[in-house]
Scaffold this motif. Sequence first.
Motif, mmCIF file in Angstrom:
data_model
loop_
_atom_site.group_PDB
_atom_site.id
_atom_site.type_symbol
_atom_site.label_atom_id
_atom_site.label_comp_id
_atom_site.label_asym_id
_atom_site.label_seq_id
_atom_site.Cartn_x
_atom_site.Cartn_y
_atom_site.Cartn_z
ATOM 1 N N ILE A 142 0.818 -1.221 0.000
ATOM 2 C CA ILE A 142 0.000 0.000 0.000
ATOM 3 C C ILE A 142 0.845 1.262 0.000
ATOM 4 O O ILE A 142 0.369 2.331 -0.405
ATOM 5 C CB ILE A 142 -0.959 0.015 1.213
ATOM 6 C CG1 ILE A 142 -2.119 0.994 0.999
ATOM 7 C CG2 ILE A 142 -0.218 0.349 2.498
ATOM 8 C CD1 ILE A 142 -3.079 0.589 -0.079
ATOM 9 N N LYS A 172 -3.250 2.162 8.578
ATOM 10 C CA LYS A 172 -4.688 2.055 8.324
ATOM 11 C C LYS A 172 -5.055 0.750 7.634
ATOM 12 O O LYS A 172 -6.152 0.223 7.812
ATOM 13 C CB LYS A 172 -5.144 3.236 7.459
ATOM 14 C CG LYS A 172 -5.042 4.587 8.164
ATOM 15 C CD LYS A 172 -5.363 5.727 7.200
ATOM 16 C CE LYS A 172 -5.165 7.081 7.884
ATOM 17 N NZ LYS A 172 -5.367 8.211 6.934
ATOM 18 N N ILE A 173 -4.119 0.235 6.850
ATOM 19 C CA ILE A 173 -4.383 -0.981 6.092
ATOM 20 C C ILE A 173 -3.989 -2.238 6.863
ATOM 21 O O ILE A 173 -4.398 -3.350 6.499
ATOM 22 C CB ILE A 173 -3.624 -0.931 4.734
ATOM 23 C CG1 ILE A 173 -4.400 -1.693 3.644
ATOM 24 C CG2 ILE A 173 -2.220 -1.488 4.848
ATOM 25 C CD1 ILE A 173 -5.609 -0.983 3.158
ATOM 26 N N ASN A 184 -6.751 -3.192 12.257
ATOM 27 C CA ASN A 184 -8.133 -3.143 11.773
ATOM 28 C C ASN A 184 -8.586 -4.567 11.464
ATOM 29 O O ASN A 184 -8.360 -5.071 10.364
ATOM 30 C CB ASN A 184 -8.229 -2.271 10.512
ATOM 31 C CG ASN A 184 -7.606 -0.901 10.722
ATOM 32 O OD1 ASN A 184 -8.207 -0.007 11.264
ATOM 33 N ND2 ASN A 184 -6.347 -0.753 10.286
ATOM 34 N N ILE A 214 -10.234 -7.986 10.483
ATOM 35 C CA ILE A 214 -11.047 -8.389 9.339
ATOM 36 C C ILE A 214 -12.223 -9.246 9.823
ATOM 37 O O ILE A 214 -12.077 -10.082 10.712
ATOM 38 C CB ILE A 214 -10.179 -9.194 8.343
ATOM 39 C CG1 ILE A 214 -9.015 -8.338 7.837
ATOM 40 C CG2 ILE A 214 -11.017 -9.705 7.183
ATOM 41 C CD1 ILE A 214 -9.439 -7.113 7.067
ATOM 42 N N ARG A 266 -4.710 -7.329 -7.273
ATOM 43 C CA ARG A 266 -5.659 -6.224 -7.466
ATOM 44 C C ARG A 266 -5.776 -5.845 -8.945
ATOM 45 O O ARG A 266 -6.867 -5.618 -9.463
ATOM 46 C CB ARG A 266 -5.223 -5.001 -6.649
ATOM 47 C CG ARG A 266 -6.209 -3.834 -6.701
ATOM 48 C CD ARG A 266 -5.794 -2.746 -5.715
ATOM 49 N NE ARG A 266 -6.768 -1.672 -5.709
ATOM 50 C CZ ARG A 266 -6.714 -0.602 -6.509
ATOM 51 N NH1 ARG A 266 -5.717 -0.485 -7.388
ATOM 52 N NH2 ARG A 266 -7.626 0.333 -6.449
ATOM 53 N N LYS A 308 -7.264 -9.002 1.897
ATOM 54 C CA LYS A 308 -8.596 -8.393 2.027
ATOM 55 C C LYS A 308 -8.489 -6.944 2.502
ATOM 56 O O LYS A 308 -9.186 -6.060 2.013
ATOM 57 C CB LYS A 308 -9.467 -9.199 2.995
ATOM 58 C CG LYS A 308 -9.886 -10.556 2.472
ATOM 59 C CD LYS A 308 -10.767 -11.307 3.455
ATOM 60 C CE LYS A 308 -12.191 -10.760 3.479
ATOM 61 N NZ LYS A 308 -13.086 -11.670 4.245
ATOM 62 N N SER A 309 -7.615 -6.721 3.452
ATOM 63 C CA SER A 309 -7.428 -5.365 3.970
ATOM 64 C C SER A 309 -6.841 -4.448 2.905
ATOM 65 O O SER A 309 -7.243 -3.289 2.772
ATOM 66 C CB SER A 309 -6.524 -5.398 5.206
ATOM 67 O OG SER A 309 -6.462 -4.141 5.830
ATOM 68 N N TYR A 310 -5.891 -4.965 2.140
ATOM 69 C CA TYR A 310 -5.269 -4.173 1.077
ATOM 70 C C TYR A 310 -6.276 -3.813 -0.012
ATOM 71 O O TYR A 310 -6.311 -2.679 -0.497
ATOM 72 C CB TYR A 310 -4.099 -4.946 0.475
ATOM 73 C CG TYR A 310 -3.565 -4.346 -0.808
ATOM 74 C CD1 TYR A 310 -2.736 -3.230 -0.785
ATOM 75 C CD2 TYR A 310 -3.912 -4.896 -2.042
ATOM 76 C CE1 TYR A 310 -2.261 -2.669 -1.961
ATOM 77 C CE2 TYR A 310 -3.441 -4.343 -3.222
ATOM 78 C CZ TYR A 310 -2.620 -3.229 -3.175
ATOM 79 O OH TYR A 310 -2.167 -2.668 -4.346
ATOM 80 N N GLN A 365 -9.521 -3.469 0.159
ATOM 81 C CA GLN A 365 -10.496 -2.509 0.675
ATOM 82 C C GLN A 365 -11.850 -2.593 -0.029
ATOM 83 O O GLN A 365 -12.650 -1.661 0.039
ATOM 84 C CB GLN A 365 -9.963 -1.075 0.566
ATOM 85 C CG GLN A 365 -8.664 -0.846 1.328
ATOM 86 C CD GLN A 365 -8.182 0.575 1.238
ATOM 87 O OE1 GLN A 365 -8.794 1.488 1.780
ATOM 88 N NE2 GLN A 365 -7.084 0.778 0.525
ATOM 89 N N LYS A 366 -12.083 -3.689 -0.734
ATOM 90 C CA LYS A 366 -13.334 -3.853 -1.455
ATOM 91 C C LYS A 366 -13.564 -5.347 -1.693
ATOM 92 O O LYS A 366 -12.613 -6.089 -1.920
ATOM 93 C CB LYS A 366 -13.274 -3.125 -2.804
ATOM 94 C CG LYS A 366 -14.536 -3.228 -3.637
ATOM 95 C CD LYS A 366 -14.383 -2.481 -4.959
ATOM 96 C CE LYS A 366 -15.611 -2.668 -5.851
ATOM 97 N NZ LYS A 366 -15.457 -1.968 -7.156
#
Length: 404
Positions: free
Chosen positions: A19, A53-54, A59, A61, A146, A168-170, A172-173
């Motif tokens: 990221i 943040k990522i 954060n 999952i 991605r 999944k965190s990277y 973000q969708k």
Amino acid sequence: MEQICKYDQCTGCSACINICPKSAITMTAQGPLGDIHPSINQDLCINCHFCAKICPVNNLIDKKYPLNAYALIAKDKEDLLSSSSGGASSLLAQAAIVDGGVVYGCVENDYHDIAHRRIDSISDLALIKKSKYVQSNINYIYKDVRKNTIEGRHVLFFGTPCQVAGLKSYLQKDYENILLVDLVCHGVPSQKLLRQDVERRLDSIGADHDGVTVIFREKVGTPGKKDGVNIIFGLFLKDKNGRDILFRDSGRVGDDFYITAFFNALIFRDCCYHCEYARPERVGDITIADFWGIGETSVPKENGISLVLVNTSRGKKALERITSNARFEERNIEEGIKGNRNLQCPSILPPERNKFISEYIVDNDNACNRYMRPIHRKRRLVRLLLKLHLLSLASRIKAKLINK
């Protein structure tokens, strides 16, 4: 930015390096055991905090309790025998490629190059077969995933739960064209430890290091056994031409430091002992493991059998895609969980681990040899008790006392 997450909680998932907009972060071997952690170049860092943040440690999952559980094997005998367990991963990968998709999984080029790579042809799928009891380097694979996903290609990603969480965190969708498969994990040692142990063994017999590969788990026939194979664990070394360097029976658990220490949870990275993902709730669309302890089943289990936990509707569709090439049976979810300790809780931190590490820093060879002895004694004692049926007797006595 000085620290992304707490050091002992970092899983090495590499979401942070993928990221970072300035390529200010690299994954480097740190600590006495050489586990990979992010290193931040302060001259390049712009304090955007994207990495923090990522980070899936900061954060968490979302996880889902399985919808269904299945016992499964590949119908194709060659595919089954060349797979670590029942061949569920292989069938999913084949289906993805046939549908025009790409597969990402752990590939070993040789013993010091074990990393996630992209596979887009059936002929290369063998590269991601077999268990690798070491942490795979993710490098910048998430960026590639991605890109393929945005292009509309079907993507299948295999990884440990923390690697799936990192992806999944990277992302973000939640992309509809990506299937995430997490593998039940005991814990991960570093590639530094693996390299040192392989080289120690090669040097002891005067063998060349060039192009040597490791097989951690083999299915082998047993003389006098008509049906089925034995699954044996070890460090089975092959030279660059694929020939055995060390015979299989030299790789039994107990004969080698690395594989014995792995199964005794002595050399995992710090986070593995309080793993967020060692639980029934899963981060992937599908979870795959050995179906240890399965009861009576219509699915032949003498050549290995996979536990497949379907966790999402997307995972269910993927399973339906492979059923024509599989023999399978729906099982009780709790049965599958019960047979896999790391679906219930993390591996337990051995009381001798800290002492081992302090001695390993000073002299890794002697530390490895010294800590093999108590492990050997423990295994011999367990085998003796089993032979005398004392373990089952002790369990029955304990149950009676609890009931009283």
